[in-house]
Structures are given as structure tokens and as C-alpha cells.
Design an enzyme around this catalytic site. Structure first.
Site, PDB file in Angstrom:
ATOM      1  N   TYR A  84      18.046  33.578   4.773  1.00  0.00           N
ATOM      2  CA  TYR A  84      17.561  33.248   3.426  1.00  0.00           C
ATOM      3  C   TYR A  84      17.879  34.389   2.467  1.00  0.00           C
ATOM      4  O   TYR A  84      18.350  34.170   1.349  1.00  0.00           O
ATOM      5  CB  TYR A  84      16.058  32.991   3.468  1.00  0.00           C
ATOM      6  CG  TYR A  84      15.720  31.687   4.126  1.00  0.00           C
ATOM      7  CD1 TYR A  84      15.710  30.509   3.398  1.00  0.00           C
ATOM      8  CD2 TYR A  84      15.433  31.631   5.476  1.00  0.00           C
ATOM      9  CE1 TYR A  84      15.397  29.310   4.004  1.00  0.00           C
ATOM     10  CE2 TYR A  84      15.123  30.436   6.086  1.00  0.00           C
ATOM     11  CZ  TYR A  84      15.104  29.284   5.344  1.00  0.00           C
ATOM     12  OH  TYR A  84      14.806  28.100   5.956  1.00  0.00           O
TER      13      TYR A  84
ATOM     14  N   ASN B 196      20.559  36.749  -6.634  1.00  0.00           N
ATOM     15  CA  ASN B 196      19.397  37.641  -6.588  1.00  0.00           C
ATOM     16  C   ASN B 196      18.793  37.636  -5.196  1.00  0.00           C
ATOM     17  O   ASN B 196      18.556  36.587  -4.626  1.00  0.00           O
ATOM     18  CB  ASN B 196      18.335  37.179  -7.599  1.00  0.00           C
ATOM     19  CG  ASN B 196      18.822  37.393  -9.011  1.00  0.00           C
ATOM     20  OD1 ASN B 196      19.249  38.473  -9.385  1.00  0.00           O
ATOM     21  ND2 ASN B 196      18.771  36.349  -9.805  1.00  0.00           N
TER      22      ASN B 196
ATOM     23  N   ARG C  13      12.438  33.302  -1.319  1.00  0.00           N
ATOM     24  CA  ARG C  13      11.444  32.216  -1.358  1.00  0.00           C
ATOM     25  C   ARG C  13      11.996  31.026  -2.103  1.00  0.00           C
ATOM     26  O   ARG C  13      11.764  29.876  -1.751  1.00  0.00           O
ATOM     27  CB  ARG C  13      10.174  32.712  -2.036  1.00  0.00           C
ATOM     28  CG  ARG C  13       9.589  33.889  -1.305  1.00  0.00           C
ATOM     29  CD  ARG C  13       8.217  34.191  -1.823  1.00  0.00           C
ATOM     30  NE  ARG C  13       7.279  33.393  -1.080  1.00  0.00           N
ATOM     31  CZ  ARG C  13       6.009  33.720  -0.931  1.00  0.00           C
ATOM     32  NH1 ARG C  13       5.540  34.793  -1.497  1.00  0.00           N
ATOM     33  NH2 ARG C  13       5.204  32.979  -0.248  1.00  0.00           N
TER      34      ARG C  13
ATOM     35  N   ASN D  48      15.756  19.843  -1.064  1.00  0.00           N
ATOM     36  CA  ASN D  48      16.932  19.267  -0.420  1.00  0.00           C
ATOM     37  C   ASN D  48      17.334  17.951  -1.075  1.00  0.00           C
ATOM     38  O   ASN D  48      17.227  16.895  -0.463  1.00  0.00           O
ATOM     39  CB  ASN D  48      16.637  19.061   1.057  1.00  0.00           C
ATOM     40  CG  ASN D  48      17.930  18.947   1.831  1.00  0.00           C
ATOM     41  OD1 ASN D  48      19.005  19.080   1.285  1.00  0.00           O
ATOM     42  ND2 ASN D  48      17.820  18.709   3.112  1.00  0.00           N
TER      43      ASN D  48
ATOM     44  N   CYS E   2      21.069  22.762   5.925  1.00  0.00           N
ATOM     45  CA  CYS E   2      19.878  23.621   5.934  1.00  0.00           C
ATOM     46  C   CYS E   2      19.704  24.259   7.304  1.00  0.00           C
ATOM     47  O   CYS E   2      19.067  25.290   7.423  1.00  0.00           O
ATOM     48  CB  CYS E   2      18.640  22.813   5.579  1.00  0.00           C
ATOM     49  SG  CYS E   2      18.989  21.339   4.636  1.00  0.00           S
ATOM     50  N   HIS E   3      20.249  23.643   8.323  1.00  0.00           N
ATOM     51  CA  HIS E   3      20.047  24.176   9.672  1.00  0.00           C
ATOM     52  C   HIS E   3      20.812  25.473   9.872  1.00  0.00           C
ATOM     53  O   HIS E   3      20.589  26.186  10.822  1.00  0.00           O
ATOM     54  CB  HIS E   3      20.465  23.129  10.693  1.00  0.00           C
ATOM     55  CG  HIS E   3      21.859  22.635  10.508  1.00  0.00           C
ATOM     56  ND1 HIS E   3      22.157  21.539   9.723  1.00  0.00           N
ATOM     57  CD2 HIS E   3      23.032  23.104  10.977  1.00  0.00           C
ATOM     58  CE1 HIS E   3      23.476  21.368   9.763  1.00  0.00           C
ATOM     59  NE2 HIS E   3      24.027  22.296  10.495  1.00  0.00           N
TER      60      HIS E   3
ATOM     61  N   GLU F 279      27.454  23.087  16.781  1.00  0.00           N
ATOM     62  CA  GLU F 279      28.505  23.673  15.936  1.00  0.00           C
ATOM     63  C   GLU F 279      29.130  24.893  16.590  1.00  0.00           C
ATOM     64  O   GLU F 279      30.065  25.475  16.067  1.00  0.00           O
ATOM     65  CB  GLU F 279      27.899  24.050  14.580  1.00  0.00           C
ATOM     66  CG  GLU F 279      27.503  22.802  13.797  1.00  0.00           C
ATOM     67  CD  GLU F 279      27.091  23.171  12.391  1.00  0.00           C
ATOM     68  OE1 GLU F 279      26.946  24.365  12.110  1.00  0.00           O
ATOM     69  OE2 GLU F 279      26.919  22.257  11.576  1.00  0.00           O
TER      70      GLU F 279
END
Length: 103
Positions: free
Chosen positions: A22, A31, A36, A45, A53-54, A82
Site C-alpha cells: 500500500y 504521496n 490509507r 473498487n 487488488c490482490h 500468477e
DNA sequence: TTAATGACCTATC
DNA sequence: CGATAGGCCATTA
């Protein structure tokens, strides 16, 4: 919002077989404090299937335990599918699969 | 506009 | 090493 667009763009740019944190996504978005916000953006999403997102995990390599899109096991399965190796701790091998920016 | 929330990160005890 | 507190920013009501 442009902020979200940037985040989505960065997340979508994550190559297959790699994982990004993240904080890293936030940093690439512009930034580092958006960690968060990145989570919030992925929570919304608006483009399921388009936003991997995974591939976004914690700094330690752990998966999102708070709100997995369908279960941590699912996220792990997707990453394994993957080609992302997992550690016996149940975390992603961030040490070797961390997304490296390819400019 | 203010207050509250959130899939985070770092520091301290 | 585990738990707690604080800080950061954008979005929503």
C-alpha cells in the site's frame, strides 16, 4: 477524483507475478501518506476485474485481513496462480516478488 | 464546514 | 515479539 484515478492507474500497472505494498502504491501515486487512501480506493473498487487488488499487500507481505475481497485464501490462491511464491508464514515473498518500477 | 471513518505505517512500552 | 497510540490523507454524511 484524480487521486483515486492515480491509485487505480498505479495498481493496474502492477505486472503479473509481482506484489506491491500500500505504501509503495501510495508513493507511486504521488504521496506516501495515501496508504490509507489506497485502501479506501480499493475498498470502493469501482472497476472490479480491472484492478488487481490482490496484488496489493501490507508492507510485511501480509494480506488484507480486515476486508479481503472474498477471503484471504482467495487472494493467496490468485497470487499463487500468477506465480507469486508464498512464505510458510502465510505472507507473500515480498523480498523476491516486490514490484520493481520499470521506467 | 465539521466530524467520523478507513483494505495503513511508524514509534513506543 | 505483541499491544497500544498517534499521524497521515481523502472520501462520505
Amino acid at each position: 477524483m484524480n487521486s483515486y484515478e492515480k491509485i487505480y492507474d498505479v495498481v493496474t500497472r502492477i505486472p503479473r507475478g509481482c506484489v506491491a505494498t500500500y505504501g509503495q502504491v501510495a508513493a507511486l501515486a504521488g504521496n506516501v501518506h495515501w496508504a490509507r487512501v489506497v485502501g479506501y480506493a480499493l475498498h470502493v473498487n469501482p472497476k472490479p476485474g480491472v484492478i488487481p487488488c490482490h496484488r496489493v499487500v501490507m508492507k510485511d507481505g501480509s494480506l488484507s485481513t480486515a476486508f479481503a475481497f472474498g477471503g484471504e485464501n482467495v487472494q493467496r490462491a490468485l497470487l499463487e496462480g500468477e506465480g507469486v511464491p508464498f512464505l510458510p508464514d502465510g505472507k507473500v515473498d515480498v523480498a523476491g516478488c516486490r514490484w520493481k518500477i520499470d521506467f
